[in-house]
Write a protein that holds these residues in place. Structure first.
Motif, PDB file in Angstrom:
ATOM      1  N   TRP A  44       0.839  -1.318  -0.006  1.00 21.89           N
ATOM      2  CA  TRP A  44      -0.118  -0.089   0.007  1.00 21.89           C
ATOM      3  C   TRP A  44       0.988   0.993  -0.223  1.00 21.89           C
ATOM      4  CZ3 TRP A  44      -4.780   1.502  -0.885  1.00 21.89           C
ATOM      5  CH2 TRP A  44      -5.307   2.589  -0.596  1.00 21.89           C
ATOM      6  N   ALA A  74       0.904   4.261  -3.189  1.00 26.27           N
ATOM      7  CA  ALA A  74       1.289   5.682  -2.644  1.00 26.27           C
ATOM      8  C   ALA A  74       2.001   6.051  -3.496  1.00 26.27           C
ATOM      9  CB  ALA A  74       0.659   5.614  -1.441  1.00 26.27           C
ATOM     10  N   ARG A 106       2.575   8.753  -6.579  1.00 26.68           N
ATOM     11  CA  ARG A 106       2.872  10.627  -6.062  1.00 26.68           C
ATOM     12  C   ARG A 106       3.520  10.301  -7.111  1.00 26.68           C
ATOM     13  NH1 ARG A 106       7.251  12.075  -3.373  1.00 26.68           N
ATOM     14  NH2 ARG A 106       7.281   9.612  -2.431  1.00 26.68           N
TER      15      ARG A 106
END
Length: 184
Positions: free
Chosen positions: A169, A173, A177
């Motif tokens: 996870w 992320a 980004r």
């Protein structure tokens, strides 16, 4: 010159935190010398200075193309510190950075490429092992004669699976980004 051994643990998706940690230690007067398994960072005392640390994940870079690979970074003023388990550690005084935020990656696309290499080499093998173990645990749940040690193994697997899921996870992320930066 005094030395210091620090115990710190960073997971694969936390490579930016590791860079920040090394920079903070250098600001406190501790220059990173090397990393030793399992989680030990070796430092030597130095004059406190703002030095930027960058990590590159490239198993092929150090092993197969070492001269070209390291020369590329030297040409840009980066000092090679150590190669460990696919990660190359580099540093450069912040005062020598062009534009204040210069890094070893020329753009977000090259950073994404490094992240893909990390995912394929580090996180996917762990995921495959966990999936194989999940099949084993599935069979274990069907066994009416499972003992306490079987249930302990299942509990440990569940904790490890949750840890790996959290790391994936975090990695996702970070990846999203950086990918968003490529579209700007």
């Amino acid at each position: 010159m005094s030395s210091k051994l620090a115990l710190r643990f960073f997971t694969v998706p936390e490579w930016e935190k590791e860079q920040d940690y090394l920079r903070a230690m250098h600001r406190k007067g501790w220059r990173f010398v090397r990393y030793i398994l399992p989680c030990f960072y070796c430092f030597e005392s130095c004059e406190p200075e703002d030095v930027v640390y960058q990590l590159d994940y490239n198993e092929d870079g150090a092993a197969r193309h070492s001269d070209e690979y390291f020369q590329l970074f030297r040409d840009c003023g980066w000092e090679f510190v150590q190669y460990f388990a696919g990660f190359s550690y580099f540093r450069k005084p912040a005062s020598e950075l062009r534009g204040g935020e210069e890094g070893i990656f020329s753009d977000a696309a090259s950073r994404l490429d490094m992240m893909k290499r990390m995912l394929i080499a580090r996180l996917l093998p762990v995921l495959v092992i966990l999936l194989g173990y999940a099949l084993f645990c599935g069979e274990l749940l069907k066994d009416p004669y499972a003992g306490w040690d079987d249930w302990l193994a299942l509990a440990l697997f569940t904790a490890l699976a949750a840890f790996v899921a959290a790391q994936l996870w975090r990695f996702a992320a970070n990846y999203l980004r950086v990918r968003a930066q490529t579209r700007k």
